[in-house]
Scaffold this active site. Sequence first.
Site, PDB file in Angstrom:
ATOM      1  N   TYR A 196       0.836  -1.201   0.000  1.00 46.02           N
ATOM      2  CA  TYR A 196       0.000   0.000   0.000  1.00 46.02           C
ATOM      3  C   TYR A 196       0.872   1.252   0.000  1.00 46.02           C
ATOM      4  O   TYR A 196       0.593   2.221  -0.707  1.00 46.02           O
ATOM      5  CB  TYR A 196      -0.909   0.010   1.243  1.00 46.02           C
ATOM      6  CG  TYR A 196      -1.965   1.083   1.194  1.00 46.02           C
ATOM      7  CD1 TYR A 196      -3.238   0.802   0.702  1.00 46.02           C
ATOM      8  CD2 TYR A 196      -1.686   2.380   1.622  1.00 46.02           C
ATOM      9  CE1 TYR A 196      -4.210   1.775   0.638  1.00 46.02           C
ATOM     10  CE2 TYR A 196      -2.655   3.370   1.555  1.00 46.02           C
ATOM     11  CZ  TYR A 196      -3.919   3.061   1.071  1.00 46.02           C
ATOM     12  OH  TYR A 196      -4.883   4.035   1.009  1.00 46.02           O
ATOM     13  N   PHE A 248      -7.014  20.603 -23.357  1.00 43.26           N
ATOM     14  CA  PHE A 248      -7.692  19.365 -23.739  1.00 43.26           C
ATOM     15  C   PHE A 248      -9.076  19.327 -23.078  1.00 43.26           C
ATOM     16  O   PHE A 248      -9.317  20.029 -22.105  1.00 43.26           O
ATOM     17  CB  PHE A 248      -6.838  18.171 -23.293  1.00 43.26           C
ATOM     18  CG  PHE A 248      -7.401  16.848 -23.728  1.00 43.26           C
ATOM     19  CD1 PHE A 248      -7.516  16.542 -25.074  1.00 43.26           C
ATOM     20  CD2 PHE A 248      -7.821  15.919 -22.795  1.00 43.26           C
ATOM     21  CE1 PHE A 248      -8.053  15.329 -25.471  1.00 43.26           C
ATOM     22  CE2 PHE A 248      -8.353  14.698 -23.195  1.00 43.26           C
ATOM     23  CZ  PHE A 248      -8.466  14.409 -24.529  1.00 43.26           C
ATOM     24  N   ASP A 249      -9.988  18.510 -23.589  1.00 36.77           N
ATOM     25  CA  ASP A 249     -11.376  18.559 -23.084  1.00 36.77           C
ATOM     26  C   ASP A 249     -11.514  18.235 -21.596  1.00 36.77           C
ATOM     27  O   ASP A 249     -12.262  18.889 -20.886  1.00 36.77           O
ATOM     28  CB  ASP A 249     -12.338  17.729 -23.951  1.00 36.77           C
ATOM     29  CG  ASP A 249     -11.959  16.268 -24.116  1.00 36.77           C
ATOM     30  OD1 ASP A 249     -10.972  15.829 -23.483  1.00 36.77           O
ATOM     31  OD2 ASP A 249     -12.640  15.552 -24.860  1.00 36.77           O
ATOM     32  N   ASP A 288       0.895  20.127 -19.826  1.00 36.42           N
ATOM     33  CA  ASP A 288       0.107  18.925 -19.986  1.00 36.42           C
ATOM     34  C   ASP A 288       1.002  18.056 -20.856  1.00 36.42           C
ATOM     35  O   ASP A 288       1.095  18.240 -22.069  1.00 36.42           O
ATOM     36  CB  ASP A 288      -1.219  19.261 -20.668  1.00 36.42           C
ATOM     37  CG  ASP A 288      -2.055  18.016 -20.910  1.00 36.42           C
ATOM     38  OD1 ASP A 288      -1.472  16.912 -20.937  1.00 36.42           O
ATOM     39  OD2 ASP A 288      -3.272  18.149 -21.090  1.00 36.42           O
ATOM     40  N   ALA A 338       1.249  14.895 -21.767  1.00 38.32           N
ATOM     41  CA  ALA A 338       0.818  13.596 -22.295  1.00 38.32           C
ATOM     42  C   ALA A 338       1.709  13.115 -23.446  1.00 38.32           C
ATOM     43  O   ALA A 338       2.035  11.938 -23.541  1.00 38.32           O
ATOM     44  CB  ALA A 338      -0.630  13.681 -22.756  1.00 38.32           C
ATOM     45  N   LYS A 352      -0.540   7.897 -22.938  1.00 38.95           N
ATOM     46  CA  LYS A 352       0.030   8.333 -24.231  1.00 38.95           C
ATOM     47  C   LYS A 352       1.516   7.971 -24.224  1.00 38.95           C
ATOM     48  O   LYS A 352       1.859   6.823 -24.424  1.00 38.95           O
ATOM     49  CB  LYS A 352      -0.192   9.828 -24.454  1.00 38.95           C
ATOM     50  CG  LYS A 352      -1.531  10.434 -23.997  1.00 38.95           C
ATOM     51  CD  LYS A 352      -2.751   9.760 -24.484  1.00 38.95           C
ATOM     52  CE  LYS A 352      -4.088  10.281 -23.999  1.00 38.95           C
ATOM     53  NZ  LYS A 352      -4.282  11.501 -23.327  1.00 38.95           N
ATOM     54  N   HIS A 365     -19.865  14.751 -25.354  1.00 41.60           N
ATOM     55  CA  HIS A 365     -19.719  13.847 -26.506  1.00 41.60           C
ATOM     56  C   HIS A 365     -19.562  12.383 -26.122  1.00 41.60           C
ATOM     57  O   HIS A 365     -19.845  11.495 -26.904  1.00 41.60           O
ATOM     58  CB  HIS A 365     -18.561  14.288 -27.406  1.00 41.60           C
ATOM     59  CG  HIS A 365     -17.233  14.363 -26.718  1.00 41.60           C
ATOM     60  ND1 HIS A 365     -17.008  15.182 -25.650  1.00 41.60           N
ATOM     61  CD2 HIS A 365     -16.075  13.722 -26.944  1.00 41.60           C
ATOM     62  CE1 HIS A 365     -15.757  15.046 -25.261  1.00 41.60           C
ATOM     63  NE2 HIS A 365     -15.167  14.162 -26.029  1.00 41.60           N
TER      64      HIS A 365
HETATM   65  C1  LIG Z   1      -5.569  12.172 -22.796  1.00 33.08           C
HETATM   66  C2  LIG Z   1      -5.257  13.541 -22.432  1.00 33.08           C
HETATM   67  C3  LIG Z   1      -5.591  14.050 -21.178  1.00 33.08           C
HETATM   68  C4  LIG Z   1      -6.398  13.279 -20.156  1.00 33.08           C
HETATM   69  O1  LIG Z   1      -5.766  12.133 -19.752  1.00 33.08           O
HETATM   70  P1  LIG Z   1      -6.563  10.801 -19.350  1.00 33.08           P
HETATM   71  O2  LIG Z   1      -5.461   9.843 -19.062  1.00 33.08           O
HETATM   72  O3  LIG Z   1      -7.417  10.419 -20.490  1.00 33.08           O
HETATM   73  O4  LIG Z   1      -7.351  11.134 -18.146  1.00 33.08           O
HETATM   74  C5  LIG Z   1      -5.205  15.331 -20.895  1.00 33.08           C
HETATM   75  N1  LIG Z   1      -4.554  16.080 -21.786  1.00 33.08           N
HETATM   76  C6  LIG Z   1      -4.215  15.630 -22.993  1.00 33.08           C
HETATM   77  C7  LIG Z   1      -3.474  16.505 -23.936  1.00 33.08           C
HETATM   78  C8  LIG Z   1      -4.561  14.357 -23.365  1.00 33.08           C
HETATM   79  O5  LIG Z   1      -4.259  13.921 -24.587  1.00 33.08           O
END
Ligand SMILES: *Cc1c(COP(=O)(O)O)cnc(C)c1O
Length: 460
Positions: free
Chosen positions: A74, A126-127, A217, A219, A260, A452
């Site tokens: 844990y 991002f959304d 961000d 990713a 990603k 969406h």
């Molecule tokens: C996928 C993504 C997110 C969100 O990440 P999740 O792992 O899907 O929660 C945030 N910002 C960008 C640019 C992304 O491509």
Amino acid sequence: MRARSEYAEPYRIKVVEPIRLPSRARREEVLREAGYNVFNIPSQEVYIDLLTDSGTSAMSDNQWAGLMMGDEAYAGSRNFFHLQETVRELFGFRYVLPTHQGRGAENILTTTLVKPGDRVLGNMHFDTTEGHIRLKGGEPVNLVIREGYETATRHPFKGNIDTERLLGEIRRYGRERIPFINITVTCNSNGGQPVSMANIREVSRIAREHGIRVFFDAARFAENAYFIKEREEGYAHKTIAEISREMFSYADGCTMSAKKDALVNIGGLFATNDEDLYRKAGQWGIVYEGFLTYGGLAGRDLEAMARGLREVIDETYLEDRIGQVAYLGSRLIEEGIPIIEPTGGHGVYVDVKRFLPHLPQSVFPAQAVICELYLEAGVRAVELGAAAFGRTDEKTGEQIFPKLELVRLAIPRRVYTDRHMDVVARALAAVAKRKDRIRGMKLVYEAPVLRHFTARFEPL
Ligand SMILES: *Cc1c(COP(=O)(O)O)cnc(C)c1O
């Protein structure tokens, strides 16, 4: 980057997963049952799944082996320490909080820093980031350069922030209302477009001058670094590791969806050098994600993530990855289908405003295209247009539409071959032949946030 024909995939296939194309009649039935929303289609009914590159990567033998090394304690799992050491080395951030995925990291960051009335500036959020900012009462503000919205203009770094507009926002609202600037690398929402090192440096300089924090961000940090190496003067001879390290040196921290560029199926992280921020974010992390050293993940997931982060900075991998995206893009251009050029890091984006000029955004033209693509060849793509980014104004009930109306063909990492890409290109070409008969869609159900994912449509 070498031409696609000059090299082969830098891996060989050890395990295969059979896929099949359902009959045309079955595809029609599936689509109807799904409310014309491909998020509702069972994946078994999909032949080639380009819905997302998120969590769909094929892991390496080394990552799979890492799963067996999971320490499921844990607190203080050894896999956490491996991940922490990796993030420290690659990103230069001391404090690391694993999260169940990227949005978990966004949630703890925005819960910690955003208050009602705040404005979070960025290239293009991002959304899920937009959703988190709004849920905390803030306003996400997109400041990408003009070229970032022009799908036909070629520009090497369409993810760049317009620094004039950035300064304008700072002058108008002041640092009190701007908790941080969020640079998305690469910029997913306008086509996986990269941000240049020069722009990152300049935004960071402006932010520091005004006492505002900068986050990434992150990713797709490795894909961004590869584009810097390819396209920006002075970086051709640097390694991806060196370029990444420099990028992160201009930020106070990052959120990352590990689904990603960490080449795993689940996971995320928040990292920073700010001890005070780490403490505060950690408190929210414990509530929402789990204890500081696991963040909603199993020890084995942390191990696969640490290993994936090292694999993703391999240049032969990135050349093949981004080369495959460029390959699909060139096939579509040959078929006369308008796409965002140049192609970005993780997918090809069809410009539906140019593809279906006869349809207004009020009939969800990109949504119509993804339905057609599924009917044609069992290919699943995603809509990034009126359905994903449009919303109903709470006060007036009026529809607000985004500038771009796109279909994204996101390519999972190390999963499909170029022959799969050929199938996709032929399918879109077939849709293009009958595009005058496409009438658009009507929205019949929407949720208040991120509509969406669960929306339902009817064809017009
Ligand atoms: C996928 C993504 C997110 C969100 O990440 P999740 O792992 O899907 O929660 C945030 N910002 C960008 C640019 C992304 O491509």
